[in-house]
Write an enzyme that holds these catalytic residues in place. Structure first.
Site, PDB file in Angstrom:
ATOM      1  N   HIS A  34      56.858  50.648  73.978  1.00  0.00           N
ATOM      2  CA  HIS A  34      56.288  49.359  73.489  1.00  0.00           C
ATOM      3  C   HIS A  34      54.802  49.166  73.756  1.00  0.00           C
ATOM      4  O   HIS A  34      54.235  49.818  74.663  1.00  0.00           O
ATOM      5  CB  HIS A  34      56.858  48.211  74.635  1.00  0.00           C
ATOM      6  CG  HIS A  34      56.630  46.973  74.298  1.00  0.00           C
ATOM      7  ND1 HIS A  34      55.666  46.408  74.386  1.00  0.00           N
ATOM      8  CD2 HIS A  34      57.450  46.112  73.242  1.00  0.00           C
ATOM      9  CE1 HIS A  34      55.585  44.822  73.841  1.00  0.00           C
ATOM     10  NE2 HIS A  34      56.839  44.814  73.283  1.00  0.00           N
ATOM     11  N   SER A  64      55.897  37.766  67.583  1.00  0.00           N
ATOM     12  CA  SER A  64      56.244  36.531  67.186  1.00  0.00           C
ATOM     13  C   SER A  64      57.396  35.835  66.262  1.00  0.00           C
ATOM     14  O   SER A  64      57.198  35.011  65.527  1.00  0.00           O
ATOM     15  CB  SER A  64      54.909  35.703  66.854  1.00  0.00           C
ATOM     16  OG  SER A  64      53.999  36.008  68.018  1.00  0.00           O
ATOM     17  N   ASN A  70      63.762  41.297  73.753  1.00  0.00           N
ATOM     18  CA  ASN A  70      63.282  42.265  74.910  1.00  0.00           C
ATOM     19  C   ASN A  70      62.887  41.151  75.949  1.00  0.00           C
ATOM     20  O   ASN A  70      61.908  40.435  75.673  1.00  0.00           O
ATOM     21  CB  ASN A  70      61.987  42.908  74.242  1.00  0.00           C
ATOM     22  CG  ASN A  70      61.325  43.353  75.246  1.00  0.00           C
ATOM     23  OD1 ASN A  70      61.488  43.590  76.327  1.00  0.00           O
ATOM     24  ND2 ASN A  70      59.938  43.938  74.730  1.00  0.00           N
ATOM     25  N   TRP A  71      63.233  41.263  76.932  1.00  0.00           N
ATOM     26  CA  TRP A  71      63.251  40.192  78.140  1.00  0.00           C
ATOM     27  C   TRP A  71      61.971  40.392  79.053  1.00  0.00           C
ATOM     28  O   TRP A  71      61.681  39.580  79.672  1.00  0.00           O
ATOM     29  CB  TRP A  71      64.368  39.851  78.786  1.00  0.00           C
ATOM     30  CG  TRP A  71      65.477  39.040  78.007  1.00  0.00           C
ATOM     31  CD1 TRP A  71      65.451  38.661  76.936  1.00  0.00           C
ATOM     32  CD2 TRP A  71      66.862  38.726  78.763  1.00  0.00           C
ATOM     33  NE1 TRP A  71      66.657  38.215  76.425  1.00  0.00           N
ATOM     34  CE2 TRP A  71      67.602  38.305  77.593  1.00  0.00           C
ATOM     35  CE3 TRP A  71      67.716  38.959  80.006  1.00  0.00           C
ATOM     36  CZ2 TRP A  71      68.930  37.598  77.870  1.00  0.00           C
ATOM     37  CZ3 TRP A  71      68.899  38.566  79.955  1.00  0.00           C
ATOM     38  CH2 TRP A  71      69.341  38.011  79.048  1.00  0.00           C
ATOM     39  N   LYS A  72      61.388  41.546  78.608  1.00  0.00           N
ATOM     40  CA  LYS A  72      60.167  42.088  79.291  1.00  0.00           C
ATOM     41  C   LYS A  72      60.355  41.722  80.834  1.00  0.00           C
ATOM     42  O   LYS A  72      61.395  41.742  81.527  1.00  0.00           O
ATOM     43  CB  LYS A  72      58.893  41.153  78.716  1.00  0.00           C
ATOM     44  CG  LYS A  72      58.740  41.301  77.203  1.00  0.00           C
ATOM     45  CD  LYS A  72      57.540  41.108  77.018  1.00  0.00           C
ATOM     46  CE  LYS A  72      57.641  41.241  75.351  1.00  0.00           C
ATOM     47  NZ  LYS A  72      56.242  40.859  74.685  1.00  0.00           N
ATOM     48  N   GLU A 107      55.542  46.824  65.533  1.00  0.00           N
ATOM     49  CA  GLU A 107      55.060  45.480  66.281  1.00  0.00           C
ATOM     50  C   GLU A 107      53.289  45.562  66.323  1.00  0.00           C
ATOM     51  O   GLU A 107      53.047  46.324  67.147  1.00  0.00           O
ATOM     52  CB  GLU A 107      55.543  45.554  67.773  1.00  0.00           C
ATOM     53  CG  GLU A 107      56.914  45.464  67.831  1.00  0.00           C
ATOM     54  CD  GLU A 107      57.384  45.014  69.273  1.00  0.00           C
ATOM     55  OE1 GLU A 107      58.125  44.135  69.324  1.00  0.00           O
ATOM     56  OE2 GLU A 107      56.937  45.489  70.409  1.00  0.00           O
ATOM     57  N   GLY A 152      60.674  38.915  71.487  1.00  0.00           N
ATOM     58  CA  GLY A 152      60.314  38.782  72.911  1.00  0.00           C
ATOM     59  C   GLY A 152      60.242  37.378  73.467  1.00  0.00           C
ATOM     60  O   GLY A 152      61.589  36.827  73.702  1.00  0.00           O
ATOM     61  N   GLY A 153      59.279  36.638  73.398  1.00  0.00           N
ATOM     62  CA  GLY A 153      59.328  35.217  73.665  1.00  0.00           C
ATOM     63  C   GLY A 153      60.610  34.549  73.343  1.00  0.00           C
ATOM     64  O   GLY A 153      61.390  33.777  74.226  1.00  0.00           O
ATOM     65  N   GLY A 170      53.184  37.675  71.160  1.00  0.00           N
ATOM     66  CA  GLY A 170      53.031  36.931  72.123  1.00  0.00           C
ATOM     67  C   GLY A 170      51.899  35.896  71.651  1.00  0.00           C
ATOM     68  O   GLY A 170      51.334  34.856  72.369  1.00  0.00           O
ATOM     69  N   GLU A 184      52.900  47.294  75.139  1.00  0.00           N
ATOM     70  CA  GLU A 184      52.327  46.819  76.548  1.00  0.00           C
ATOM     71  C   GLU A 184      52.568  48.082  77.258  1.00  0.00           C
ATOM     72  O   GLU A 184      51.697  48.032  78.232  1.00  0.00           O
ATOM     73  CB  GLU A 184      53.299  45.794  77.129  1.00  0.00           C
ATOM     74  CG  GLU A 184      53.203  44.269  76.411  1.00  0.00           C
ATOM     75  CD  GLU A 184      54.313  43.539  76.301  1.00  0.00           C
ATOM     76  OE1 GLU A 184      55.227  43.570  77.012  1.00  0.00           O
ATOM     77  OE2 GLU A 184      54.253  42.472  75.674  1.00  0.00           O
TER      78      GLU A 184
HETATM   79  P1  PGA Z   1      57.008  38.344  71.137  1.00  0.00           P
HETATM   80  O1  PGA Z   1      57.107  39.711  71.628  1.00  0.00           O
HETATM   81  O2  PGA Z   1      58.205  37.851  70.190  1.00  0.00           O
HETATM   82  O3  PGA Z   1      57.071  37.385  72.253  1.00  0.00           O
HETATM   83  O4  PGA Z   1      55.720  38.152  70.204  1.00  0.00           O
HETATM   84  C1  PGA Z   1      57.899  40.845  70.754  1.00  0.00           C
HETATM   85  C2  PGA Z   1      57.777  42.187  71.601  1.00  0.00           C
HETATM   86  O5  PGA Z   1      56.684  42.289  72.221  1.00  0.00           O
HETATM   87  O6  PGA Z   1      58.659  42.969  71.543  1.00  0.00           O
END
Ligand code: PGA
Length: 251
Positions: free
Chosen positions: A96, A214, A9-11, A168, A235-236, A174, A98
């Site tokens: 998600h 993470s 997920n490149w957000k 999640e 994500g990251g 993050g 967010e």
């Molecule tokens: P993260 O994000 O791996 O940076 O913790 C995961 C996500 O939000 O899908």
């Protein structure tokens, strides 16, 4: 057997050029990854070009959101799931944390988006997960159950073939703080039992449940060793081709 999915997920990162470069760099690294499906989710503006450049590869493309409507209409700023399918997406991430947190997305909205996505022929990665306060208050399981029931309401057993769940925990996203493999396994088992209740044992047995929060090359192995963890939403650590490839190639 459930085929694992490793999704990046490149957000809201990467301009078009960088998105294409990362996708192309990833291609050879994961070309032999037959043990799992590989998915990346760039921003809307990069989707079409990334999908075009990955055509014929084993990397599939996901959008990070879609409209609640499946039909064309006067909805400024929205994109239907059919439009995403049209430009080469096969997946969409829905609900998600967010989006739930910062864009007021409710289970009702998640449910509408999920139905629209399935109707358009996309696979929907539906996200659920509790906050730290909810976990500390002993409510994690009930929060996730409510999210699942609301998000999946009215979906048929055959619709469920296009649904992937991503667990999640909000406190792990993050933050560098991963749920322990045992904590994740416990919740994944709970998710499967909840789906057995809503859609039957066979659906629960077949649905893929991804862990997110993470995930890194260093912890993917122990997470994937859990019986109910069928992949990861990253994500990251998915922003860099080399690090994401190391997660894909966890075996
Ligand atoms: P993260 O994000 O791996 O940076 O913790 C995961 C996500 O939000 O899908």
């Amino acid at each position: 057997m459930r085929k694992p999915i490793i999704a990046g997920n490149w957000k809201m990162f990467k301009l078009l050029g960088e998105a294409v470069d990362t996708a192309l760099a990833l291609k050879p690294y994961v070309a032999n990854a037959n043990h799992c499906e590989v998915v990346i989710a760039p921003v809307f503006t990069a989707l079409k070009m990334v999908a075009d450049r990955l055509e014929g590869s084993n990397i599939q493309v996901a959008a990070q959101n879609c409209a609640i409507q499946g039909e064309f209409g006067a909805h400024t700023g929205e994109v239907t799931p059919g439009m995403l399918k049209d430009i080469g997406c096969s997946y969409v991430i829905i609900g998600h944390s967010e989006r739930r947190q910062f864009y007021c997305e409710s289970d009702v909205a998640v449910n509408k988006k999920t139905k629209a996505a399935v109707e358009a022929g996309l696979n929907a990665i539906v996200c659920v997960g509790e906050s730290l306060t909810e976990r500390e208050g002993g409510e994690a399981e009930s929060v996730v159950k409510t999210q699942l029931r609301g998000s999946l309401a009215g979906l048929t057993v055959s619709d469920m073939e296009r649904i992937i769940i991503a667990y999640e925990p909000v406190w792990a996203i993050g933050t560098g703080k991963t749920a322990t493999p045992e904590q994740a396994q416990e919740m994944h088992g709970h998710i499967r039992r909840t789906i057995a209740g809503t859609h039957g044992e066979a659906t629960a047995e077949n649905v893929r449940v991804l862990y997110g929060g993470s995930v890194k090359p260093e912890n993917i192995g122990t997470l994937m060793a859990q019986p109910d963890i069928d992949g990861a939403l990253v994500g990251g650590a998915s922003l860099d081709a080399d690090s994401f490839a190391r997660i894909v190639n966890y075996k």
